[in-house]
Design an enzyme around this catalytic site. Structure first.
Site, PDB file in Angstrom:
ATOM      1  N   HIS A 154       8.522 -14.378  -9.781  1.00 45.99           N
ATOM      2  CA  HIS A 154       9.232 -15.130  -8.746  1.00 45.99           C
ATOM      3  C   HIS A 154      10.256 -16.103  -9.305  1.00 45.99           C
ATOM      4  O   HIS A 154      11.244 -16.414  -8.651  1.00 45.99           O
ATOM      5  CB  HIS A 154       8.236 -15.794  -7.797  1.00 45.99           C
ATOM      6  CG  HIS A 154       7.680 -14.798  -6.834  1.00 45.99           C
ATOM      7  ND1 HIS A 154       6.470 -14.177  -7.030  1.00 45.99           N
ATOM      8  CD2 HIS A 154       8.217 -14.247  -5.725  1.00 45.99           C
ATOM      9  CE1 HIS A 154       6.274 -13.307  -6.052  1.00 45.99           C
ATOM     10  NE2 HIS A 154       7.314 -13.329  -5.247  1.00 45.99           N
ATOM     11  N   ARG A 178      11.942 -16.034   2.623  1.00 50.00           N
ATOM     12  CA  ARG A 178      10.669 -16.295   1.926  1.00 50.00           C
ATOM     13  C   ARG A 178      10.228 -17.720   2.266  1.00 50.00           C
ATOM     14  O   ARG A 178      10.596 -18.677   1.593  1.00 50.00           O
ATOM     15  CB  ARG A 178      10.858 -16.183   0.413  1.00 50.00           C
ATOM     16  CG  ARG A 178      10.956 -14.773  -0.134  1.00 50.00           C
ATOM     17  CD  ARG A 178      10.913 -14.783  -1.665  1.00 50.00           C
ATOM     18  NE  ARG A 178      10.715 -13.463  -2.226  1.00 50.00           N
ATOM     19  CZ  ARG A 178      11.710 -12.658  -2.620  1.00 50.00           C
ATOM     20  NH1 ARG A 178      12.956 -13.036  -2.509  1.00 50.00           N
ATOM     21  NH2 ARG A 178      11.437 -11.471  -3.144  1.00 50.00           N
ATOM     22  N   GLU A 214       4.420  -3.113   0.833  1.00 49.93           N
ATOM     23  CA  GLU A 214       4.428  -3.504  -0.574  1.00 49.93           C
ATOM     24  C   GLU A 214       3.122  -3.160  -1.254  1.00 49.93           C
ATOM     25  O   GLU A 214       2.899  -3.512  -2.417  1.00 49.93           O
ATOM     26  CB  GLU A 214       4.791  -4.984  -0.742  1.00 49.93           C
ATOM     27  CG  GLU A 214       3.974  -5.946   0.068  1.00 49.93           C
ATOM     28  CD  GLU A 214       4.456  -7.401  -0.090  1.00 49.93           C
ATOM     29  OE1 GLU A 214       5.274  -7.684  -0.975  1.00 49.93           O
ATOM     30  OE2 GLU A 214       3.971  -8.238   0.678  1.00 49.93           O
ATOM     31  N   ASP A 255       6.353  -5.741  -5.333  1.00 47.00           N
ATOM     32  CA  ASP A 255       4.903  -5.548  -5.349  1.00 47.00           C
ATOM     33  C   ASP A 255       4.533  -4.073  -5.270  1.00 47.00           C
ATOM     34  O   ASP A 255       3.541  -3.651  -5.874  1.00 47.00           O
ATOM     35  CB  ASP A 255       4.256  -6.320  -4.196  1.00 47.00           C
ATOM     36  CG  ASP A 255       4.087  -7.784  -4.558  1.00 47.00           C
ATOM     37  OD1 ASP A 255       3.648  -8.062  -5.687  1.00 47.00           O
ATOM     38  OD2 ASP A 255       4.417  -8.656  -3.738  1.00 47.00           O
ATOM     39  N   CYS A 279      13.523  -5.141   1.099  1.00 47.36           N
ATOM     40  CA  CYS A 279      13.866  -6.498   0.655  1.00 47.36           C
ATOM     41  C   CYS A 279      13.374  -6.746  -0.761  1.00 47.36           C
ATOM     42  O   CYS A 279      13.499  -7.850  -1.276  1.00 47.36           O
ATOM     43  CB  CYS A 279      13.327  -7.538   1.629  1.00 47.36           C
ATOM     44  SG  CYS A 279      11.552  -7.430   1.843  1.00 47.36           S
TER      45      CYS A 279
HETATM   46  C1  PEP Z   1       8.349  -7.642  -2.837  1.00 49.25           C
HETATM   47  O1  PEP Z   1       7.171  -7.672  -3.210  1.00 49.25           O
HETATM   48  O2  PEP Z   1       9.133  -6.708  -3.096  1.00 49.25           O
HETATM   49  C2  PEP Z   1       8.899  -8.763  -2.062  1.00 49.25           C
HETATM   50  C3  PEP Z   1      10.115  -8.727  -1.549  1.00 49.25           C
HETATM   51  O3  PEP Z   1       8.113  -9.865  -1.935  1.00 49.25           O
HETATM   52  P1  PEP Z   1       7.929 -10.940  -3.106  1.00 49.25           P
HETATM   53  O4  PEP Z   1       8.860 -10.597  -4.218  1.00 49.25           O
HETATM   54  O5  PEP Z   1       8.229 -12.282  -2.522  1.00 49.25           O
HETATM   55  O6  PEP Z   1       6.484 -10.773  -3.481  1.00 49.25           O
HETATM   56 MG    MG Z   2       5.825  -9.115  -2.373  1.00 52.11          MG
END
Ligand code: PEP
Ligand code: MG
Length: 585
Positions: free
Chosen positions: A199, A307, A442, A466, A513
């Protein structure tokens, strides 16, 4: 980390994972979470110990004063300055002085006295009913650590103490650290650990800060404070002590790239169309108001992912309903009539907020995270749902749940929305009605079950960060397995195809996304698979639109058919390189 000593010059080349594009040149700022070990020594005369406390407090006061002055010049400076005002008051609090003096009089050293006194004061505050007081506990500890650090003669390495532009070198940066970075002062950052979709890497792309991650354990031993550095966020290269020649060479590359982007960005305000004229929605992933402004600037047609956890991570306590209401309203004001998908709280995994007692887990990414945590803490969850529904009146908004693995989970979460709607209606408060509700795909479970989930989901959005992690059993933040994190792996591509085909057969639209949506090497394949919406870091939008305009649907489908026929990720990646080279001509 590969170290390649340069043949003629003193420059040292270090290789990491290219996490966020951009070239940065500047001095190193070493960020380390400091261990403040209290020395085991016999106490001196009480008046000597007290004199040391007075002098350390005075130094702390001067540090806070200069910090306050420097942050005032930044964006949101007033807010940050207020934190340092509060610290100043705590430092001058007679209760703190009295406690420290009493402890010294009872035979403690000044270091022990400061540590104990601030801990006791923090515990007292934390036990108070009033949330505002409770939130101050972390500040008291911060003040105590500042005095202690000065007493121990250690330099100040806290990130918010950065006063001049620099490149941050750190073992790791938590998403909370990254969310608090000041893009005006942080030229870039390099971390020893982390992967492409950790992240902090995502945040770096969102903030437009060049970043290299996964540089390996000896990064902090190799780079020293104020070393001259040059980093290239597109290749993963960090150069220590670059020669004047190298610096000029990279300045020229940067100048050319910036010039190219000016042209591409100028066209980004128009809608994205394929070469045969089909409209494709290109949206932005955002985290708060600042990134919403950027989404508009870079030509987003909507927001494919808000987010919301970043609102929680950048604070010292969970934002209450009114605070969230205000922030969501502000975001709506910025994006105007554009549609917005708001993802409910996704904390846990690598995103535990500092103020919430998250249990230590063996496998946090497989544990108490996202919708699982929200369904256990329905108070917290309902507060968020209330704020969302209240703020969304008159706006084009959709709600999206993260980490769904089954229909019952989705139905329970939807049930909570219904409960919140009833409560708001009873209270006579205005709220948005009939808000479409969708899920992130995901987990492999969700991808496989899209046809079933479609009965309760109005839309789907592929979270490939994910999805890749869970499909390939590869930790997205672990640099040791970063080479195995392959979002173009045939197994992941098959799940993406399955998701899109199943959703379309049920009349539901599918967006993406995850970071893959903004990657040039993936866009032709995703177009060919029929993805309806691409959502990405705002800065990737102009290039994505530029690429989409060069592809006809027919060509994209041919590319996709060939890519899907290849047996390995490496072959798919190689093939996509040739496709991109051909499109550039
Ligand atoms: C993902 O998992 O692709 C996603 C967009 O969520 P995050 O990256 O916030 O876990
Ligand atoms: Mg995710």
């Amino acid at each position: 980390m590969a170290q390649v000593p340069h043949e003629v010059a003193p420059e040292l080349f270090l290789q990491g994972i290219a996490a966020s594009d951009g070239i940065a040149i500047g001095p190193a700022f070493l960020y380390a979470v400091q261990e403040l070990t209290i020395p085991a020594r016999p106490p001196g005369q009480p008046n000597v110990e007290i004199a040391r406390f007075i002098s350390a407090s005075e130094r702390a006061r001067l540090e806070l004063k200069s910090l306050r002055e420097s942050v005032l010049l930044r964006i949101k400076g007033e807010e940050l300055a207020a934190i340092f005002d509060a610290h100043q008051m705590m430092l001058e609090d007679p209760l703190l002085t009295e406690k420290v003096n009493t402890k010294i009089a009872s035979g403690l050293t000044v270091e022990q006295a400061v540590a104990e006194a601030t801990r006791e004061l923090a515990e007292l505050l934390a036990s108070m009913q009033d949330e505002l007081f409770a939130a101050r506990a972390a500040d008291v500890l911060d003040v105590g650590n500042r005095i202690l650090r000065i007493l121990l003669g250690l330099p100040d390495t806290a990130l918010n103490n950065l006063q001049a532009p620099a490149i941050i070198i750190a073992q790791d940066l938590t998403p909370s650290d990254t969310a608090r970075l000041d893009p005006e002062l942080v030229l870039g950052f390099c971390t020893a650990v982390g992967g492409l979709t950790s992240h902090s890497a995502i945040l770096a792309r969102t903030l437009g800060i060049p970043a290299l991650v996964g540089m390996g354990a000896n990064l902090l031993e190799t780079v020293k404070l104020d070393d001259s550095l040059l980093m290239d966020g597109s290749t993963g290269l960090l150069i220590v002590d670059p020669t004047q020649e190298t610096v000029s060479e990279y300045r020229e590359i940067k100048r050319k790239k910036d010039a190219l982007m000016v042209g591409i960005k100028a066209n980004a305000q128009s809608e994205a169309h394929t070469a045969n004229g089909r409209h494709v929605e290109v949206a932005a992933n955002i985290g708060e108001v600042e990134t919403a402004l950027e989404a508009v600037e870079y030509g987003a047609e909507g927001v494919g992912l808000l987010r919301t956890e970043f609102l929680y991570l950048s604070e010292t306590r969970a934002p209450d309903e009114d605070k969230q209401f205000e922030i969501y309203k502000e975001i709506f004001n910025v994006i105007g009539p554009r549609p917005l998908i708001i993802r409910t709280l996704d904390i846990g995994g690598d995103k535990p907020p500092s103020y919430m007692p998250f249990p230590k887990e063996m496998n946090p990414f497989l544990g108490w995270r996202a919708i699982r945590m929200c369904m256990d803490d329905t108070g917290l969850f309902k507060t968020q749902l209330r704020a969302i529904l209240r703020s969304a009146v008159g706006h084009d908004i959709r709600i999206m749940f993260p980490m769904i693995i089954s229909l019952d989970e989705l139905l329970c979460a939807r049930g909570l929305i219904a409960q919140v709607e009833n409560e708001l209606a009873e209270e006579g408060k205005p709220f948005a009605k009939n808000v479409p509700v969708g899920i992130m795909v995901e987990t492999p479970a969700a991808a496989i079950l899209v046809d079933v989930l479609a009965s309760a989901s109005d839309f789907f959005s592929l979270g490939t960060n994910d999805l890749t992690q869970y499909t390939l059993a590869v930790d997205r933040g672990n640099e040791k397995v970063a080479g195995l994190f392959q979002p173009l792996h045939p197994a992941v591509l098959r799940l993406i195809k399955l998701t899109i085909d199943s959703a379309h057969s049920k009349g539901k639209w599918v967006g993406m996304c995850g970071e893959l949506a903004g990657m040039q090497k993936a866009i032709p394949i995703l177009l060919g698979l029929g993805l309806d919406e691409f959502s990405m870091a705002s800065r990737s939008i102009p290039m994505a639109k530029h690429l989409i305009a060069k592809l006809s649907d027919e060509r994209a489908q041919e590319i996709t058919a060939h890519a899907l026929s290849l047996p390995t990720a490496v072959e798919i990646e190689d093939y996509m390189k040739t496709v991109l080279a051909e499109l550039e001509d």
